[in-house]
Design an enzyme around this catalytic site. Structure first.
Site, PDB file in Angstrom:
ATOM      1  CG  ASN A  57      -4.057   3.040   9.323  1.00  0.00           C
ATOM      2  OD1 ASN A  57      -4.722   2.427   8.536  1.00  0.00           O
ATOM      3  ND2 ASN A  57      -3.912   2.961  10.784  1.00  0.00           N
ATOM      4  N   GLY A 290      -3.981   8.948  15.906  1.00  0.00           N
ATOM      5  CA  GLY A 290      -2.719   9.452  15.650  1.00  0.00           C
ATOM      6  C   GLY A 290      -2.247   9.225  14.105  1.00  0.00           C
ATOM      7  CG  ASP A 291      -2.155   5.580  12.243  1.00  0.00           C
ATOM      8  OD1 ASP A 291      -0.886   5.698  12.998  1.00  0.00           O
ATOM      9  OD2 ASP A 291      -2.583   4.565  12.455  1.00  0.00           O
ATOM     10  CB  ALA A 292      -6.648  10.441  11.747  1.00  0.00           C
ATOM     11  N   GLY A 295      -1.808  11.831   8.925  1.00  0.00           N
ATOM     12  CA  GLY A 295      -1.991  12.184   7.639  1.00  0.00           C
ATOM     13  C   GLY A 295      -2.437  13.416   7.087  1.00  0.00           C
TER      14      GLY A 295
END
Length: 328
Positions: A57, A290-292, A295
């Site tokens: 992600n 959180g992954d965004a 990123g």
């Protein structure tokens, strides 16, 4: 001309599912035998399927803010339709170069995601992701990508799979003075997989976590505090292999400001960065926020932006993610 594939991410690729089960409202666990029926049960309830895996992600998020051909992702999948979905979402649509190891005898990993209000609970069956081998990383084709990259990002979940692969990346980064970044990913990783995590801690140039993970790290490492800023400072001050780079610790806190502690020659410094507020009525799904953030943050690192800009890029991408279904 912009250099290609500057960011290399290592993690566990999954096909994520949505439904309910008897789990904590906001949690992330590895599936035990008692959880295994959830996946078959969900398939009967018209679930939504979304490409997932925390580091994957994040790689998609980073590629979103970077020029084409900037990000490569490594992991292990099965030889099945779920793997095809991952290639479609990550490579064909997301623009990330994927270099999967294929484990033909084990299905692609999957994660049941249960959404209740703004909470999300995840139950993960690693499947093929649990069969990643460092021989794949060290193969001539993949290692050339490693040597080409300038920034490395590893999802914490990979601590349950192949620590030698993580250490190979970390040691290369330290020797070449490149950026090694990791995510704490889940509270249980800081406790159940403490020894594996501790083997990698000295290589952290940047480490990202949320407040629950920070508290778990503090408890398992006897840091003696529940104050998030103090925990971040203590992590920043831990011994480090590559002393040419100062460690930076980023702790996100959901709807509250993010805490950033930076190592110095004396006591680490702390800065607080307010998030980009989102109208609660616009929030569709917090899964993957959180992954965004990771990123967007990684995209800033690759671009060489100052830490304040990297944090804001993370906040911005996370604010977009929560308005979409799944880890968009």
């Amino acid at each position: 001309m912009t250099k290609e594939y500057q960011l290399l991410c290592l993690g566990n690729p999954f096909s994520a599912l949505l439904d309910k089960y008897q789990l904590k409202a906001n949690d992330a666990i590895l599936a035990e035998e008692k959880h295994m029926p959830i996946y078959e049960e969900i398939t009967k309830l018209n679930p939504s399927y979304v490409a997932g895996g925390a580091a994957q992600n994040a790689s998609r998020g980073a590629q979103y803010v970077l020029p084409p051909n900037s990000t490569v992702y490594i992991g292990c999948v099965g030889k099945d339709g779920y793997a095809d979905q991952l290639v479609e979402a990550c490579s064909n649509k997301g623009g990330v170069r994927t270099e999967y190891r294929v484990e033909e005898t084990v299905p692609t990993g999957k994660c049941a995601v249960i959404i209740t209000g703004h909470n999300r609970s995840m139950v993960t069956d690693l499947g093929a992701a649990n069969h990643y081998k460092d021989e794949h990383l060290k193969s001539e084709k993949i290692w050339k990508l490693v040597e080409n990259a300038d920034v490395y990002y590893v999802g914490g979940y990979h601590l349950t799979v192949c620590v030698p692969a993580i250490l190979a990346l970390a040691e290369h980064a330290a020797a070449a003075n490149k950026i090694f970044t990791m995510n704490l990913s889940a509270p249980f990783l800081c406790t159940v997989f403490k020894d594996q995590m501790d083997s990698v801690v000295p290589y952290w140039d940047y480490v990202i976590g949320n407040e629950s993970e920070a508290l778990a790290f503090s408890e398992s490492h006897d840091l003696g505090t529940t104050d998030i800023a103090e925990i971040a400072k203590k992590i920043a001050a831990l011994p480090k292999k590559n002393t040419s780079r100062l460690r930076v610790v980023i702790i996100t806190q959901g709807t509250e400001a993010s805490i950033v502690a930076t190592q110095t020659d004396s006591e680490p410094t702390v800065q607080v960065y307010p998030i980009r507020k989102v109208n609660p009525a616009d929030i569709v799904d917090t899964n993957g926020a959180g992954d965004a953030f990771a990123g967007g943050f990684l995209g800033g690192l690759v671009k060489g932006e100052p830490i304040s800009t990297c944090i804001d890029m993370g906040h911005w991408l996370a604010s977009l993610s929560v308005k979409e279904f799944g880890p968009a």
